[in-house]
Write a protein that holds these residues in place. Structure first.
Motif, mmCIF file in Angstrom:
data_model
loop_
_atom_site.group_PDB
_atom_site.id
_atom_site.type_symbol
_atom_site.label_atom_id
_atom_site.label_comp_id
_atom_site.label_asym_id
_atom_site.label_seq_id
_atom_site.Cartn_x
_atom_site.Cartn_y
_atom_site.Cartn_z
ATOM 1 N N ASN A 180 2.681 1.597 -3.317
ATOM 2 C CA ASN A 180 1.247 2.170 -4.043
ATOM 3 C C ASN A 180 1.316 3.589 -4.266
ATOM 4 N N GLU A 181 1.052 4.483 -2.740
ATOM 5 C CA GLU A 181 0.628 5.775 -2.688
ATOM 6 C C GLU A 181 2.286 6.090 -3.017
ATOM 7 N N SER B 136 1.481 6.943 -6.419
ATOM 8 C CA SER B 136 0.835 7.612 -7.344
ATOM 9 C C SER B 136 1.252 9.401 -7.204
ATOM 10 N N ARG B 137 2.476 9.674 -6.429
ATOM 11 C CA ARG B 137 2.982 10.925 -6.427
ATOM 12 C C ARG B 137 3.931 11.003 -6.953
ATOM 13 N N GLN C 83 0.523 -1.072 -0.176
ATOM 14 C CA GLN C 83 -0.318 0.140 -0.182
ATOM 15 C C GLN C 83 1.036 1.010 0.016
ATOM 16 N N ALA C 84 1.478 1.202 0.711
ATOM 17 C CA ALA C 84 2.697 1.982 0.704
ATOM 18 C C ALA C 84 3.153 3.184 -0.587
#
Ligand code: PLP
Length: 258
Positions: free
Chosen positions: A24-25, A28-29, A21-22
């Protein structure tokens, strides 16, 4: 408010899911990251599997199958085990489930009493420990160090076994360390386990095809045929065919056996 069972108290959120999840985040940045979290392959599910799954759906194969899997699928699995792993199993000797984790959970649920010990070779796939804890078992960690290429050593196994040991979970090749055992390694572990009939062996071979440099895979039960009666070989299609999210094992395995 839903009240959770105290059985869940020892279970922590999955670290590998958190890492993904980290990642992916961060992605996305716009950051360039390598995700070492969830065990996803770097290719898509092969086209012929998707087509076969779609065709099966369209042909109406969407109803309850027999609990242990359709006979056609179990025959295909038996063929695969014989062809690829040198393992002779009748179609009544295994069951099909919704993934390796479900098989492991079911096996532990069916066999563990409170306080029974389950040996884990560290570093290990984190969910083994969660499953044991949820079911009231006691995970016992055996450190497997880099100097031994993260392989379990027979002497360490001897020292870890007690009268309460119910299972040892082997993971061949291992995730996350990537340990690969030779035939002799597996034979030496088998010699130790032969002396402890109270211990069952769960050989999680889900990553059997993730091998490099021409290495060959051998199944624990193929090497230790004397222990076959107390070995549960766990396998699946999620890793080999990049199918972590769809249940089209039937299509792929039936195709392979034709
Ligand atoms: C060692 C190991 N066993 C089992 C699983 C889960 O397999 P499945 O997706 O078939 O439940 C994983 C997933 O990462 C794994 O790494």
């Amino acid at each position: 408010m839903i009240a959770l069972s105290s059985r869940l108290d020892p279970v922590k959120p999955s670290a590998s899911a958190w890492v993904s999840q980290a990642a992916n985040e961060a992605r996305s940045r716009g950051e360039d990251v390598i995700d070492l979290g969830l065990g996803e392959r770097d290719f898509d599910t092969p086209e012929h599997i998707k087509h076969a799954a779609h065709a099966a759906d369209m042909a109406g194969q969407t109803k309850y199958p027999p609990t242990s899997g359709t006979l056609a699928l179990r025959k295909a699995v038996a063929d695969k085990l014989r062809r690829e792993k040198d393992l002779a199993h009748g179609v009544d000797e295994f069951i099909v489930a919704n993934g390796a984790k479900q098989v492991i959970f079911n096996a532990m649920r069916a066999t563990l009493e409170d306080g029974d010990e389950v040996l884990l070779c560290a570093p290990y796939f984190g969910q083994y420990k969660d499953i044991v804890l949820i079911l009231g078992g006691r995970p016992v960690t055996i450190p497997c160090v880099a100097e031994n290429r993260f392989r379990l050593q027979p002497g360490d196994l001897v020292r870890a076994i007690t009268a309460r040991t119910r299972w040892i979970i082997l993971n061949l090749p291992s995730n996350p360390a990537g340990a690969v055992y030779s035939d002799d390694d597996l034979r030496s572990l088998g010699v130790v386990l032969a002396d402890h009939p109270q211990v069952m062996i769960l050989s999680d071979e889900i990553d059997e095809h993730i091998l490099f440099n021409g290495r060959k895979f051998r199944s624990f039960a193929a090497i230790n045929s004397d222990l076959k009666d107390r070995t549960l070989t766990v396998n699946g299609v999620s890793k080999t065919y990049a199918m972590t999210g769809i249940a089209s094992a039937v299509a792929q395995l039936e195709k392979e056996s034709n």
